[in-house]
Design a protein around this motif. Structure first.
Motif, short mmCIF file in Angstrom:
data_model
loop_
_atom_site.label_atom_id
_atom_site.label_comp_id
_atom_site.label_asym_id
_atom_site.label_seq_id
_atom_site.Cartn_x
_atom_site.Cartn_y
_atom_site.Cartn_z
N ASP A 58 9.01 82.88 43.05
CA ASP A 58 9.81 83.82 42.22
C ASP A 58 9.80 85.09 43.19
N GLN A 59 10.00 86.09 42.49
CA GLN A 59 10.33 87.38 43.29
C GLN A 59 9.63 88.51 42.88
N GLN A 60 8.33 88.12 42.58
CA GLN A 60 7.07 89.11 42.27
C GLN A 60 6.71 89.57 43.54
N LEU A 72 3.39 100.91 51.05
CA LEU A 72 4.46 100.26 50.36
C LEU A 72 4.99 101.14 49.25
N SER A 73 4.28 102.04 48.93
CA SER A 73 4.85 103.07 47.62
C SER A 73 5.76 104.14 48.24
N GLU A 74 6.01 104.29 49.73
CA GLU A 74 6.61 105.19 50.20
C GLU A 74 7.98 104.61 50.54
N VAL A 75 8.41 103.68 50.11
CA VAL A 75 9.71 103.03 50.36
C VAL A 75 10.45 102.51 48.98
N PRO A 76 11.72 102.66 48.78
CA PRO A 76 12.37 102.32 47.59
C PRO A 76 11.89 100.98 47.12
N SER A 77 11.54 100.74 45.98
CA SER A 77 11.00 99.24 45.62
C SER A 77 12.14 98.20 45.76
N ILE A 78 13.68 98.76 45.78
CA ILE A 78 14.76 97.73 46.26
C ILE A 78 14.47 97.03 47.32
N VAL A 79 13.97 97.95 48.46
CA VAL A 79 13.49 97.50 49.59
C VAL A 79 12.89 96.33 49.74
N LEU A 80 11.54 96.43 49.21
CA LEU A 80 10.48 95.49 48.66
C LEU A 80 11.03 94.37 47.94
N ARG A 81 11.90 94.50 47.10
CA ARG A 81 12.41 93.28 46.10
C ARG A 81 13.23 92.44 47.08
N ASN A 82 14.22 93.07 48.00
CA ASN A 82 15.13 92.26 48.84
C ASN A 82 14.25 91.62 49.76
N GLY A 83 12.92 91.84 49.93
CA GLY A 83 12.18 91.16 50.88
C GLY A 83 11.71 89.84 50.26
N THR A 84 11.70 89.93 48.97
CA THR A 84 11.33 88.54 48.24
C THR A 84 12.65 87.68 48.00
N VAL A 85 13.72 88.41 47.92
CA VAL A 85 14.78 87.92 47.50
C VAL A 85 15.13 86.92 48.89
N LEU A 86 15.04 87.77 49.85
CA LEU A 86 15.55 86.95 51.23
C LEU A 86 14.60 85.63 51.30
N HIS A 448 23.11 93.64 40.52
CA HIS A 448 21.80 93.77 40.20
C HIS A 448 21.57 92.27 39.97
N SER A 449 22.26 91.67 39.05
CA SER A 449 21.68 90.44 38.69
C SER A 449 22.31 89.17 39.25
N THR A 450 23.53 89.49 40.01
CA THR A 450 23.99 88.19 40.87
C THR A 450 23.07 87.96 42.10
N LEU A 451 23.01 88.81 43.09
CA LEU A 451 22.42 88.64 44.47
C LEU A 451 21.16 87.93 44.30
N GLY A 452 20.73 86.94 45.07
CA GLY A 452 19.49 86.52 45.06
C GLY A 452 19.08 85.92 43.87
N GLU A 453 19.73 85.71 42.65
CA GLU A 453 19.34 85.33 41.47
C GLU A 453 19.84 83.72 41.55
N THR A 454 19.32 83.18 42.57
CA THR A 454 19.53 81.56 42.65
C THR A 454 18.21 80.95 41.81
N GLU A 455 18.79 79.85 41.24
CA GLU A 455 17.60 79.25 40.66
C GLU A 455 16.74 78.42 41.62
N VAL A 456 15.80 78.70 42.07
CA VAL A 456 14.76 78.00 42.73
C VAL A 456 13.50 77.81 42.19
#
Ligand SMILES: [Zn+2]
Length: 481
Positions: A58-60, A72-86, A448-456
């Motif tokens: 998952d992307q948690q 980790l709190s000093e950067v935008p959460s999107i940067v972190l989320r994109n890490g899990t998406v990758l 927001h919803s499409t990128l990375g929302e691959t069903e895995v």
């Protein structure tokens, strides 16, 4: 079709610092996901029957944000989320058999951060007089985490994308992205079918055979020669010398020390320079060829560059003593082969030709340098010297590389007409393929919803994933879970 872009960009030192922090945090999250997964899998291997659970794909990432990781709190959460998406994308690649499981990203070498549209904006620059859009300004960051306008240099046309990578390699920053230009890419299959309407003589007219060599990187059957310019040769040699000098210095310094790091950076920069020049030559060569109106079919000989550039094998005599094996000469040859951009030129030409509705094929390479293009006589004496070819049977005389080019072109025509034109197309990365309409057309809207929302998922989700799971679990626990 998908158009990729890679532009140099020039962040200020302050901006670079912020971007480096983002890069580091995204890598940290990616590696944390990899580590978590490996831990759970090694645990599950031993006692799956007791616990019955793999870690979910998952992307948690909230579990990694603890008191121990305040940065980790000093950067935008999107940067972190994109890490899990990758990471998740890498996993779905694995499930569709396009690659191995995600592995740790290293801290050295090329580094990059993937940003989605929340964190950047291309604002058009409008000419006050004509009202035309002359370019874009790139703004990075959000209200809470501003980075500011980052300068970049676009050397060709582009459309603002929906997501972008910012990377640094040996001191050079780049932005890279791709977008769909809404045109349909001609497929190799259709091109082959179209080419097969012609007869051999007509085809031969629109075919160019390309012979790759060490002395001359690329020679065409029409007499064209592609080589590095004297200036490039001179500079490459100078850079190579500097690189060796700094490599030696690096080896003598204390590993991890400041001066060692300095030497390491120098080496990396010289190395990158060489790679840049070679890529440039490969791009220019492939572009010239792909845009040549005379040709519709490009033929290369199939070379296994990887096999050809292996180390020399150690040799032993009858008593088991080690003999000279020409390792130095072989490694010099390997270097020359790799430096002549054999592979890169072909890869670039392949996609550039496809966009033009043209075709690149490979033919077997055996004896192409010894065969006569006029009569087909094969003998090793035909090649009188490095550059001169004289047929021992019909006295046909030519430049050796051009003769080889003609032989290759002839083989290509034969192979195409025999219906064995192109190899089966390789599966490509399919992560963004289905969602491609959203990318590029309306930046930001659907991201927001499409990128990375691959069903895995290991349990359900897309079929390949499920299939892969059944394989895995049945192998491990015969009784079933
Ligand atoms: Zn001959």
């Amino acid at each position: 079709m998908q158009i990729g872009n890679r532009f140099r960009c020039y962040p200020t030192p302050a901006q670079a610092q912020v971007l480096l922090q983002w890069i580091g945090c995204q890598r940290y999250i990616y590696n944390a996901k990899v580590g978590e997964d490996q831990y759970f899998r090694s645990f599950a291997r031993k006692s799956l029957t007791h616990t019955g659970e793999f870690a979910p794909i998952d992307q948690q990432y909230s579990q990694f944000k603890t008191e121990l990781t305040p940065w980790l709190s000093e950067v935008p959460s999107i940067v972190l989320r994109n890490g899990t998406v990758l990471w998740k994308q890498a996993y779905s690649r694995y499930f569709s058999k396009l690659g191995g499981r995600p592995n740790f990203h290293k801290k050295h070498g090329k580094q990059s951060v993937w940003l989605t549209s929340e964190l950047f904006e291309f604002t058009p620059v409008v000419d006050a007089e004509t009202g035309e859009i002359t370019g874009h300004q790139l703004h990075i960051g959000s209200k809470k985490y501003p980075v500011g306008f980052v300068e970049f240099k676009a050397h060709k046309d582009y459309k603002p994308p929906a997501s972008l990578h910012i990377s640094i390699h040996a001191g050079h920053w780049h932005i890279s992205f791709n977008y769909d230009d809404k045109t349909i890419e001609p497929s190799d299959k259709d091109t082959t079918a179209w080419l097969m309407q012609f007869d051999a003589a007509e085809l031969r007219e629109m075919t160019v055979g390309l012979d790759r060599g060490v002395a001359l990187p690329l020679a065409g059957s029409d007499g064209q020669q592609f080589d590095f310019t004297p200036v490039q040769d001179k500079r490459l040699a100078a850079q190579e010398k500097h690189k060796k000098r700094w490599q030696k210095r690096q080896s003598r310094r204390t590993k991890g020390s400041k001066n060692w790091l300095k030497a390491k950076r120098k080496v990396a920069r010289y190395q990158r320079y060489g790679a840049d020049v070679r890529r440039d030559v490969a791009h220019k060569t492939s572009c010239t060829l792909a845009l040549d109106q005379r040709y519709k079919l490009y033929v290369f000989e199939a070379l296994k560059v990887k096999n050809m550039t292996k180390k020399a094998k150690p040799k032993q005599d009858e008593q088991g003593r080690w003999m000279r094996n020409g390792a130095a000469a072989k490694s010099g040859l390997n270097k020359a082969i790799l430096a002549s951009t054999w592979g890169q030129t072909q890869v670039f030409l392949q996609y550039k030709a496809r966009r033009q509705g043209k075709l690149v094929i490979e033919v077997p390479a055996h004896y192409s340098s010894q065969e006569c293009a006029a009569c087909g006589h094969i003998h090793k004496d035909n090649r009188v010297s490095q550059s001169v070819f004289v047929c021992q049977s019909c006295q046909h005389t030519d430049h050796a590389d051009h003769n080889a080019g003609k032989v290759i072109a002839g083989r290509g025509v034969k192979q195409l007409l025999a219906g064995k034109g192109v190899k089966k197309e390789k599966k490509r990365c399919g992560i963004l393929r289905n969602k491609v309409g959203a990318v590029g057309s309306e930046p930001g809207a659907a991201m927001h919803s499409t990128l990375g929302e691959t069903e895995v998922s290991r349990l359900g989700g897309n079929t390949p994933a499920l299939w892969s799971l059944t394989q895995e679990t049945t192998a491990r626990t015969p009784s079933g879970v």
